[in-house]
Design an enzyme around this catalytic site. Structure first.
Site, PDB file in Angstrom:
ATOM      1  N   TYR A  52       0.828  -1.208   0.000  1.00  0.00           N
ATOM      2  CA  TYR A  52       0.000   0.000   0.000  1.00  0.00           C
ATOM      3  C   TYR A  52       0.861   1.255   0.000  1.00  0.00           C
ATOM      4  CZ  TYR A  52      -4.427  -2.389   0.324  1.00  0.00           C
ATOM      5  OH  TYR A  52      -5.522  -3.155   0.029  1.00  0.00           O
ATOM      6  N   HIS A  72     -14.854   1.654  -2.404  1.00  0.00           N
ATOM      7  CA  HIS A  72     -13.836   0.879  -1.679  1.00  0.00           C
ATOM      8  C   HIS A  72     -12.915   1.758  -0.844  1.00  0.00           C
ATOM      9  CE1 HIS A  72     -14.478  -2.521  -4.840  1.00  0.00           C
ATOM     10  NE2 HIS A  72     -15.423  -2.478  -3.922  1.00  0.00           N
ATOM     11  N   CYS A  75       0.064   3.890  15.648  1.00  0.00           N
ATOM     12  CA  CYS A  75      -0.980   4.868  15.979  1.00  0.00           C
ATOM     13  C   CYS A  75      -0.538   5.666  17.218  1.00  0.00           C
ATOM     14  CB  CYS A  75      -2.282   4.114  16.255  1.00  0.00           C
ATOM     15  SG  CYS A  75      -3.565   5.126  17.011  1.00  0.00           S
ATOM     16  N   CYS A  77      -3.063   4.647  20.330  1.00  0.00           N
ATOM     17  CA  CYS A  77      -3.061   3.366  21.056  1.00  0.00           C
ATOM     18  C   CYS A  77      -1.825   2.513  20.768  1.00  0.00           C
ATOM     19  CB  CYS A  77      -4.327   2.569  20.730  1.00  0.00           C
ATOM     20  SG  CYS A  77      -4.296   1.801  19.101  1.00  0.00           S
ATOM     21  N   GLY A 123     -13.561   0.169 -17.166  1.00  0.00           N
ATOM     22  CA  GLY A 123     -12.330  -0.375 -16.600  1.00  0.00           C
ATOM     23  C   GLY A 123     -12.484  -1.170 -15.325  1.00  0.00           C
ATOM     24  N   ASN A 165     -14.015  -1.023 -22.086  1.00  0.00           N
ATOM     25  CA  ASN A 165     -12.948  -1.881 -21.569  1.00  0.00           C
ATOM     26  C   ASN A 165     -12.260  -2.504 -22.784  1.00  0.00           C
ATOM     27  OD1 ASN A 165     -11.466  -4.037 -20.309  1.00  0.00           O
ATOM     28  ND2 ASN A 165     -12.919  -4.027 -18.603  1.00  0.00           N
ATOM     29  N   PRO A 166     -10.939  -2.479 -22.849  1.00  0.00           N
ATOM     30  CA  PRO A 166     -10.283  -3.078 -24.022  1.00  0.00           C
ATOM     31  C   PRO A 166     -10.431  -4.596 -24.079  1.00  0.00           C
ATOM     32  CG  PRO A 166      -8.651  -2.310 -22.416  1.00  0.00           C
ATOM     33  CD  PRO A 166      -9.988  -1.840 -21.934  1.00  0.00           C
TER      34      PRO A 166
HETATM   35  P1  OAD Z   1      -9.382  -5.230 -11.923  1.00  0.00           P
HETATM   36  O1  OAD Z   1      -7.907  -5.169 -11.878  1.00  0.00           O
HETATM   37  O2  OAD Z   1     -10.051  -6.465 -11.439  1.00  0.00           O
HETATM   38  O3  OAD Z   1      -9.876  -5.005 -13.426  1.00  0.00           O
HETATM   39  C1  OAD Z   1      -9.393  -3.973 -14.219  1.00  0.00           C
HETATM   40  C2  OAD Z   1     -10.155  -3.952 -15.522  1.00  0.00           C
HETATM   41  O4  OAD Z   1      -9.715  -2.820 -16.266  1.00  0.00           O
HETATM   42  C3  OAD Z   1      -9.944  -5.173 -16.423  1.00  0.00           C
HETATM   43  O5  OAD Z   1     -11.203  -5.633 -16.885  1.00  0.00           O
HETATM   44  C4  OAD Z   1      -9.115  -4.633 -17.597  1.00  0.00           C
HETATM   45  O6  OAD Z   1      -9.408  -5.267 -18.836  1.00  0.00           O
HETATM   46  C5  OAD Z   1      -9.547  -3.186 -17.619  1.00  0.00           C
HETATM   47  N1  OAD Z   1      -8.573  -2.251 -18.190  1.00  0.00           N
HETATM   48  C6  OAD Z   1      -7.218  -2.359 -18.207  1.00  0.00           C
HETATM   49  N2  OAD Z   1      -6.671  -1.272 -18.763  1.00  0.00           N
HETATM   50  C7  OAD Z   1      -7.695  -0.437 -19.096  1.00  0.00           C
HETATM   51  C8  OAD Z   1      -7.787   0.850 -19.677  1.00  0.00           C
HETATM   52  N3  OAD Z   1      -6.682   1.515 -20.034  1.00  0.00           N
HETATM   53  N4  OAD Z   1      -9.003   1.393 -19.874  1.00  0.00           N
HETATM   54  C9  OAD Z   1     -10.121   0.713 -19.521  1.00  0.00           C
HETATM   55  N5  OAD Z   1     -10.103  -0.496 -18.950  1.00  0.00           N
HETATM   56  C10 OAD Z   1      -8.913  -1.081 -18.737  1.00  0.00           C
HETATM   57  O7  OAD Z   1      -9.912  -3.917 -11.172  1.00  0.00           O
HETATM   58  P2  OAD Z   1     -11.352  -3.614 -10.515  1.00  0.00           P
HETATM   59  O8  OAD Z   1     -12.433  -4.251 -11.291  1.00  0.00           O
HETATM   60  O9  OAD Z   1     -11.404  -2.166 -10.269  1.00  0.00           O
HETATM   61  O10 OAD Z   1     -10.424  -3.138  -4.269  1.00  0.00           O
HETATM   62  O11 OAD Z   1     -11.194  -4.388  -9.145  1.00  0.00           O
HETATM   63  C11 OAD Z   1     -12.209  -4.274  -8.191  1.00  0.00           C
HETATM   64  C12 OAD Z   1     -11.618  -4.155  -6.810  1.00  0.00           C
HETATM   65  O12 OAD Z   1     -10.762  -5.251  -6.533  1.00  0.00           O
HETATM   66  C13 OAD Z   1     -10.737  -2.927  -6.643  1.00  0.00           C
HETATM   67  O13 OAD Z   1     -11.476  -1.768  -6.310  1.00  0.00           O
HETATM   68  C14 OAD Z   1      -9.816  -3.322  -5.555  1.00  0.00           C
HETATM   69  C15 OAD Z   1      -9.595  -4.798  -5.839  1.00  0.00           C
HETATM   70  O14 OAD Z   1      -9.397  -5.553  -4.733  1.00  0.00           O
HETATM   71  C16 OAD Z   1      -9.765  -2.368  -3.366  1.00  0.00           C
HETATM   72  O15 OAD Z   1      -8.745  -1.777  -3.580  1.00  0.00           O
HETATM   73  C17 OAD Z   1     -10.393  -2.282  -2.037  1.00  0.00           C
END
Ligand code: OAD
Length: 260
Positions: free
Chosen positions: A80, A131, A167, A170, A207, A233-234
């Protein structure tokens, strides 16, 4: 409500672009749901894509859960801390900027799963960070917000033994302000997002892999309520079979075209 265009329009990407531009232009209430792909072209790796970073070898579930934190909190914190530094030096991409510009022209509600602040830095108001926010640090044990400066790290020299700050209240460890796997989404942002998609006539899903619930329910809720749902989404995703249209393009390619 706008009628759903047929999937055969996916055959030509110019045709699909034109269809989406018209849908968006005529939308009464547009909702945009964004995921990690939105920030990919700003240099922030997605969670499930393959990238060249040292961290891509780890499963996001291991790095983003309470069991993962308890098993090796230095590893989790180091990841992180690396993402916090990466986000701080990143810039909004043309996709972020296009959404901010579009919102000045028409009613647009923005809901994101992203824990970065690139939408805000592009000038958008974000209804909900489903999130959480990576930089909203707080104590793992007592929840006290942590606002002190973090020690500088070298982005190119990952240190999986980096301990989180203590922290001041605590003494327990400080964690990022994100929702981990197994944790419940904050209720108000979630409720506001559901209401937004229920009222939308057009929803753009940009995305996201559509693998993480309950965020992945929002496009389904939108469709049940009569909205036309467009995926940008690509690659195909878990949502592709459920949407009305799939525009195979990146966020930075597609979203500026909505301003045409
Ligand atoms: P993912 O990493 O699961 O998916 C990313 C998506 O973005 C994929 O479907 C790719 O094909 C697409 N992608 C990649 N490059 C792109 C671009 N330039 N333009 C458009 N799309 C593109 O990410 P999330 O679906 O956001 O949680 O994941 C959901 C959650 O899982 C996140 O919010 C995160 C993770 O755990 C937390 O951080 C709490």
């Amino acid at each position: 409500m706008s009628p759903a265009p047929s999937k055969s329009q996916n055959e030509g990407s110019d045709a699909i672009a034109l269809t989406v531009v018209r849908l968006v232009r005529d939308a009464r209430q547009l909702v945009v749901l964004t995921g990690a792909g939105m920030s990919a072209e700003s240099g922030i790796p997605t969670f499930r894509g393959s990238d060249a970073s040292w961290w891509s070898r780890f499963d996001p579930q291991r790095l983003a859960s309470v069991p993962g934190w308890k098993a090796d909190r230095a590893l989790v914190w180091a990841w992180y801390r690396w993402r916090i530094a990466l986000i701080a030096q990143a810039q909004p991409n043309p996709g972020h900027r296009a959404l901010a510009q579009l919102a000045r022209r028409q009613s647009l509600v923005l809901v994101t799963q992203n824990v970065d602040d690139l939408h805000e830095r592009a000038g958008s108001d974000v209804l909900a960070h489903l999130h959480g926010r990576i930089d909203a640090l707080r104590c793992f044990a007592c929840g006290t917000p942590y606002t002190r400066e973090l020690p500088v790290i070298d982005l190119h020299a990952p240190d999986p033994t980096l301990e989180p700050p203590a922290c001041p209240h605590c003494g327990d460890a400080v964690r990022p302000g994100v929702v981990w796997f197994g944790e419940i989404l904050p209720e108000l942002p979630w409720r506001a997002s559901v209401e937004a998609v229920e009222q939308a006539d057009v929803v753009l899903v940009v995305g996201t892999s559509g693998l993480v619930y309950p965020a992945a329910e929002l496009p389904q809720i939108a469709r049940r309520n009569g909205a036309t749902v467009v995926e940008i989404n690509p690659q195909p995703s878990a949502l592709t079979a459920q949407v009305d249209l799939h525009w195979r393009a990146t966020a930075a390619q597609a979203l500026p075209r909505l301003l045409d």
